[in-house]
Motif scaffolding. Structure first.
Motif, PDB file in Angstrom:
ATOM      1  N   PHE A 151       0.843  -1.206   0.000  1.00 52.03           N
ATOM      2  CA  PHE A 151       0.000   0.000   0.000  1.00 52.03           C
ATOM      3  C   PHE A 151       0.875   1.252   0.000  1.00 52.03           C
ATOM      4  O   PHE A 151       0.678   2.165  -0.810  1.00 52.03           O
ATOM      5  N   ASP A 152       1.849   1.293   0.890  1.00 47.01           N
ATOM      6  CA  ASP A 152       2.716   2.468   1.023  1.00 47.01           C
ATOM      7  C   ASP A 152       3.586   2.708  -0.206  1.00 47.01           C
ATOM      8  O   ASP A 152       4.019   3.836  -0.451  1.00 47.01           O
ATOM      9  N   SER A 153       3.843   1.659  -0.984  1.00 43.36           N
ATOM     10  CA  SER A 153       4.681   1.793  -2.176  1.00 43.36           C
ATOM     11  C   SER A 153       3.909   2.276  -3.400  1.00 43.36           C
ATOM     12  O   SER A 153       4.506   2.648  -4.412  1.00 43.36           O
ATOM     13  N   LEU A 154       2.578   2.273  -3.306  1.00 44.53           N
ATOM     14  CA  LEU A 154       1.743   2.601  -4.464  1.00 44.53           C
ATOM     15  C   LEU A 154       1.522   4.105  -4.589  1.00 44.53           C
ATOM     16  O   LEU A 154       1.477   4.830  -3.585  1.00 44.53           O
ATOM     17  N   TYR A 203      -3.196   9.982   4.351  1.00 42.41           N
ATOM     18  CA  TYR A 203      -3.232   8.747   5.122  1.00 42.41           C
ATOM     19  C   TYR A 203      -1.888   8.059   4.938  1.00 42.41           C
ATOM     20  O   TYR A 203      -1.430   7.896   3.812  1.00 42.41           O
ATOM     21  N   ARG A 204      -1.254   7.716   6.026  1.00 38.41           N
ATOM     22  CA  ARG A 204       0.058   7.070   6.004  1.00 38.41           C
ATOM     23  C   ARG A 204       1.062   7.902   5.212  1.00 38.41           C
ATOM     24  O   ARG A 204       1.880   7.413   4.460  1.00 38.41           O
ATOM     25  N   PRO A 220      -9.145   5.226   2.315  1.00 38.80           N
ATOM     26  CA  PRO A 220      -8.112   5.770   1.421  1.00 38.80           C
ATOM     27  C   PRO A 220      -7.759   4.745   0.343  1.00 38.80           C
ATOM     28  O   PRO A 220      -7.711   3.546   0.605  1.00 38.80           O
ATOM     29  N   PHE A 221      -7.521   5.249  -0.861  1.00 38.12           N
ATOM     30  CA  PHE A 221      -7.227   4.404  -2.008  1.00 38.12           C
ATOM     31  C   PHE A 221      -5.815   4.670  -2.514  1.00 38.12           C
ATOM     32  O   PHE A 221      -5.353   5.804  -2.500  1.00 38.12           O
ATOM     33  N   PRO A 275      -6.268  -1.240  10.019  1.00 37.38           N
ATOM     34  CA  PRO A 275      -7.219  -1.102   8.914  1.00 37.38           C
ATOM     35  C   PRO A 275      -7.643  -2.453   8.349  1.00 37.38           C
ATOM     36  O   PRO A 275      -6.908  -3.439   8.413  1.00 37.38           O
ATOM     37  N   PHE A 276      -8.847  -2.467   7.813  1.00 34.32           N
ATOM     38  CA  PHE A 276      -9.329  -3.593   7.014  1.00 34.32           C
ATOM     39  C   PHE A 276      -8.917  -3.278   5.586  1.00 34.32           C
ATOM     40  O   PHE A 276      -9.247  -2.222   5.054  1.00 34.32           O
TER      41      PHE A 276
END
Length: 183
Positions: free
Chosen positions: A26-29, A134-135, A152-153, A173-174
């Motif tokens: 997620f964080d890399s996207l 977010y993050r 968040p997407f 988070p889910f």
């Protein structure tokens, strides 16, 4: 991360993974813009040990629909006759569901939900799309009208999103995936 590598990594994680591994992806996207979300999206959760893992799917969750910044339908469900309906999230007691998620894995509860579904449907948007940090990254997110939830997407590719449902009071988070519905 390159889109093809991100898509491959997502396919590896989708059947189930440690939350840390999914959040690393997620964080890399890259972020996604609100206008890129317009359309109907099919959803599925990623099993990370969250109490919500598999819960929506047990009740026939289809995904989400976005018409624009003020027109988000957060809970689409498969209904009889192949129809897809929008459910008003205000009728989903997420706080209670979080506490008893293990007890909701029951065919009787799923049948009751299907019976009550017509009473919970709506044609009105029940969320909005906004840019949210977010993050550490500002990206499009769906903000629910009646619940303390934001989704968040992040962009895997033009037709795939990795999402993190951020619910007040939930420790982690889910995480789920949305894929653009071609229909």
């Amino acid at each position: 991360m390159a889109a093809e590598n991100a898509g491959e990594r997502l396919r590896e994680l989708e059947p189930g993974a440690r939350l840390a591994d999914v959040l690393e992806l997620f964080d890399s996207l890259p972020p996604v813009r609100v206008e890129e979300l317009v359309g109907t999206w099919r959803g599925n959760g990623i099993d990370t040990g969250n109490p919500f893992d598999g819960l929506l799917e047990r009740f026939g969750w289809y995904g989400k629909r976005f018409g624009g910044p003020e027109d988000a339908h957060p809970l689409l469900f498969a209904a009889s006759g192949g129809r897809v309906v929008s459910i008003n999230p205000a009728f989903m007691p997420v706080g209670l569901m979080l506490g008893i998620a293990d007890k909701l894995n029951n065919p009787v509860v799923a049948k009751l939900f299907r019976i009550l579904m017509p009473l919970m449907t709506t044609s009105e948007a029940r969320a909005r799309l906004r840019m949210v940090e977010y993050r550490g990254v500002s990206s499009a997110a769906m903000v629910y009208d009646a619940l303390p939830i934001q989704d968040p997407f992040r962009k895997v590719d033009d037709d795939t999103l990795l999402c993190a449902m951020d619910l007040r009071g939930m420790a982690a988070p889910f995480v789920f995936v949305l894929r653009r519905d071609a229909a």
